[in-house]
Design a protein around this motif. Structure first.
Motif, PDB file in Angstrom:
ATOM      1  N   ALA A  65       0.936  -1.300   0.069  1.00  0.00           N
ATOM      2  CA  ALA A  65       0.061   0.001   0.145  1.00  0.00           C
ATOM      3  C   ALA A  65       0.734   1.255   0.027  1.00  0.00           C
ATOM      4  O   ALA A  65       0.393   2.422  -0.805  1.00  0.00           O
ATOM      5  CB  ALA A  65      -0.717  -0.184   1.084  1.00  0.00           C
ATOM      6  N   ILE A  66       2.064   1.166   0.771  1.00  0.00           N
ATOM      7  CA  ILE A  66       2.856   2.323   0.479  1.00  0.00           C
ATOM      8  C   ILE A  66       3.397   2.404  -0.694  1.00  0.00           C
ATOM      9  O   ILE A  66       3.565   3.624  -1.357  1.00  0.00           O
ATOM     10  CB  ILE A  66       4.218   2.070   1.451  1.00  0.00           C
ATOM     11  N   MET A  67       3.803   1.423  -1.437  1.00  0.00           N
ATOM     12  CA  MET A  67       4.125   1.666  -2.879  1.00  0.00           C
ATOM     13  C   MET A  67       3.279   2.024  -3.555  1.00  0.00           C
ATOM     14  O   MET A  67       3.522   3.153  -4.511  1.00  0.00           O
ATOM     15  CB  MET A  67       4.896   0.179  -3.357  1.00  0.00           C
ATOM     16  N   LEU A  68       2.033   1.644  -3.611  1.00  0.00           N
ATOM     17  CA  LEU A  68       1.039   2.048  -4.468  1.00  0.00           C
ATOM     18  C   LEU A  68       0.568   3.622  -4.221  1.00  0.00           C
ATOM     19  O   LEU A  68       0.381   4.153  -5.179  1.00  0.00           O
ATOM     20  CB  LEU A  68      -0.188   1.240  -4.448  1.00  0.00           C
ATOM     21  N   ALA A  69       0.693   4.090  -3.032  1.00  0.00           N
ATOM     22  CA  ALA A  69       0.618   5.413  -2.769  1.00  0.00           C
ATOM     23  C   ALA A  69       1.579   6.299  -3.324  1.00  0.00           C
ATOM     24  O   ALA A  69       1.093   7.458  -3.649  1.00  0.00           O
ATOM     25  CB  ALA A  69       0.275   5.594  -1.008  1.00  0.00           C
ATOM     26  N   ALA A  70       2.839   5.877  -3.306  1.00  0.00           N
ATOM     27  CA  ALA A  70       3.769   6.605  -3.866  1.00  0.00           C
ATOM     28  C   ALA A  70       3.739   6.791  -5.407  1.00  0.00           C
ATOM     29  O   ALA A  70       3.749   7.666  -5.813  1.00  0.00           O
ATOM     30  CB  ALA A  70       5.174   6.095  -3.364  1.00  0.00           C
ATOM     31  N   PHE A  71       3.206   5.567  -5.987  1.00  0.00           N
ATOM     32  CA  PHE A  71       2.852   5.602  -7.384  1.00  0.00           C
ATOM     33  C   PHE A  71       1.909   6.336  -7.704  1.00  0.00           C
ATOM     34  O   PHE A  71       2.044   7.153  -8.606  1.00  0.00           O
ATOM     35  CB  PHE A  71       2.568   4.027  -7.829  1.00  0.00           C
ATOM     36  N   ASP A  72       0.730   6.530  -7.092  1.00  0.00           N
ATOM     37  CA  ASP A  72      -0.319   7.310  -7.459  1.00  0.00           C
ATOM     38  C   ASP A  72       0.085   8.840  -7.086  1.00  0.00           C
ATOM     39  O   ASP A  72      -0.281   9.729  -8.072  1.00  0.00           O
ATOM     40  CB  ASP A  72      -1.433   7.107  -6.281  1.00  0.00           C
ATOM     41  N   SER A  73       1.116   9.158  -6.057  1.00  0.00           N
ATOM     42  CA  SER A  73       1.568  10.389  -6.042  1.00  0.00           C
ATOM     43  C   SER A  73       2.344  10.842  -7.258  1.00  0.00           C
ATOM     44  O   SER A  73       2.291  12.094  -7.724  1.00  0.00           O
ATOM     45  CB  SER A  73       2.016  10.887  -4.595  1.00  0.00           C
ATOM     46  N   TRP A  74       3.328  10.089  -7.595  1.00  0.00           N
ATOM     47  CA  TRP A  74       4.019  10.295  -8.915  1.00  0.00           C
ATOM     48  C   TRP A  74       3.223  10.364 -10.078  1.00  0.00           C
ATOM     49  O   TRP A  74       3.421  11.376 -10.846  1.00  0.00           O
ATOM     50  CB  TRP A  74       5.091   9.075  -9.022  1.00  0.00           C
ATOM     51  N   ASP A  76       0.417  11.348 -10.218  1.00  0.00           N
ATOM     52  CA  ASP A  76      -0.467  13.073 -10.214  1.00  0.00           C
ATOM     53  C   ASP A  76       0.658  13.899 -10.827  1.00  0.00           C
ATOM     54  O   ASP A  76       0.123  14.654 -11.410  1.00  0.00           O
ATOM     55  CB  ASP A  76      -1.032  13.091  -8.768  1.00  0.00           C
ATOM     56  N   LEU A  77       1.834  14.070 -10.089  1.00  0.00           N
ATOM     57  CA  LEU A  77       2.765  14.946 -10.431  1.00  0.00           C
ATOM     58  C   LEU A  77       2.922  14.817 -11.966  1.00  0.00           C
ATOM     59  O   LEU A  77       3.236  15.823 -12.666  1.00  0.00           O
ATOM     60  CB  LEU A  77       3.950  14.606  -9.558  1.00  0.00           C
ATOM     61  N   PHE A  78       3.220  13.526 -12.377  1.00  0.00           N
ATOM     62  CA  PHE A  78       3.748  13.385 -13.775  1.00  0.00           C
ATOM     63  C   PHE A  78       2.756  13.994 -14.903  1.00  0.00           C
ATOM     64  O   PHE A  78       2.887  14.729 -15.757  1.00  0.00           O
ATOM     65  CB  PHE A  78       4.201  12.017 -13.913  1.00  0.00           C
ATOM     66  N   VAL A  79       1.476  13.402 -14.685  1.00  0.00           N
ATOM     67  CA  VAL A  79       0.468  13.745 -15.482  1.00  0.00           C
ATOM     68  C   VAL A  79      -0.095  15.206 -15.658  1.00  0.00           C
ATOM     69  O   VAL A  79      -0.272  15.911 -16.486  1.00  0.00           O
ATOM     70  CB  VAL A  79      -0.830  12.846 -15.693  1.00  0.00           C
ATOM     71  N   ASP A  80      -0.192  15.701 -14.356  1.00  0.00           N
ATOM     72  CA  ASP A  80      -0.265  17.184 -14.156  1.00  0.00           C
ATOM     73  C   ASP A  80       0.521  17.986 -14.976  1.00  0.00           C
ATOM     74  O   ASP A  80       0.469  19.141 -15.521  1.00  0.00           O
ATOM     75  CB  ASP A  80      -0.558  17.651 -12.520  1.00  0.00           C
TER      76      ASP A  80
END
Length: 213
Positions: A65-74, A76-80
């Motif tokens: 879950a930590i890894m997936l949350a970090a992935f999601d935040s990455w 978000d940042l990248f696509v924005d």
């Protein structure tokens, strides 16, 4: 005892929670990069983040879950960052600039050479839990749709043009090609001495658009 209302967004409690999550993210990312996913324990993350193990489990039920949350935040940042670029910009340049934004925000490029462990996402997409892979692929499908819709709204394309979808697919190709190459390195296929996740993704994009394949 009078029940306390939930903390409003932006309150001190919410800011403290966000700061704790950020410390856990940063520690996990560093350790995953240095030791690999399997070689990193929750106790390791706890020690580096300087938070109690029970605090980590308050925020995240599992290491995955930590890894997936970090992935999601990455993502978000990248696509924005992708959506902030001019719509008529060459897509390889758009991805290059977006990756610079990601790096400037503290999300370091991952080296893919020597004894550096492969990115932790690699083993999950190759042979890990279907739940993790499913989360990642569903998220990317949503982001590709977002990129394509943005291109349609801001671009000057003929109705029915495939170019908006091609832009979205190229962005995904840059990401997945880096993980695929890293997986190949894990299986013994060599990469350039200076290979990194960003460099591989951009290199593959350049080749795809060169017309040489």
């Amino acid at each position: 005892m009078v029940a306390q209302p939930p903390a409003r967004p932006g309150t001190r409690q919410e800011r403290r929670k966000a700061a704790t999550r950020a410390k856990i993210f940063d520690a996990a990312e560093q350790l995953f990069g240095e030791r690999g996913y399997a070689g990193t324990s929750i106790e390791d993350i706890s020690e580096l983040a300087d938070v109690a193990v029970r605090t980590i489990y308050t925020h995240f039920p599992t290491k995955a879950a930590i890894m997936l949350a970090a992935f999601d935040s990455w993502v978000d940042l990248f696509v924005d960052a992708i959506l902030e670029r001019p719509i008529d910009e060459h897509i390889a340049d758009t991805v290059r600039e977006a990756l610079q934004v990601v790096t400037a925000a503290g999300r370091a490029d991952h080296p893919e050479n020597g004894d550096t462990p492969v990115h932790p996402m690699v083993e999950h997409l190759h042979s890990g839990s279907p739940d993790v892979a499913g989360h990642v692929m569903q998220r990317w499908m949503r982001e590709m749709d977002r990129i394509a819709r943005d291109a349609i709204e801001r671009g000057d394309y003929e109705p029915g043009s495939l170019e908006p979808q091609a832009r979205a697919t190229a962005v995904f190709a840059a990401w997945i090609s880096a993980l695929s190459a890293a997986g190949g390195r894990q299986q013994g296929r060599p990469l350039p001495d200076d290979a990194s996740g960003h460099g591989i993704g951009l290199g593959v994009l350049d080749l795809l658009q060169s017309g040489q394949l």
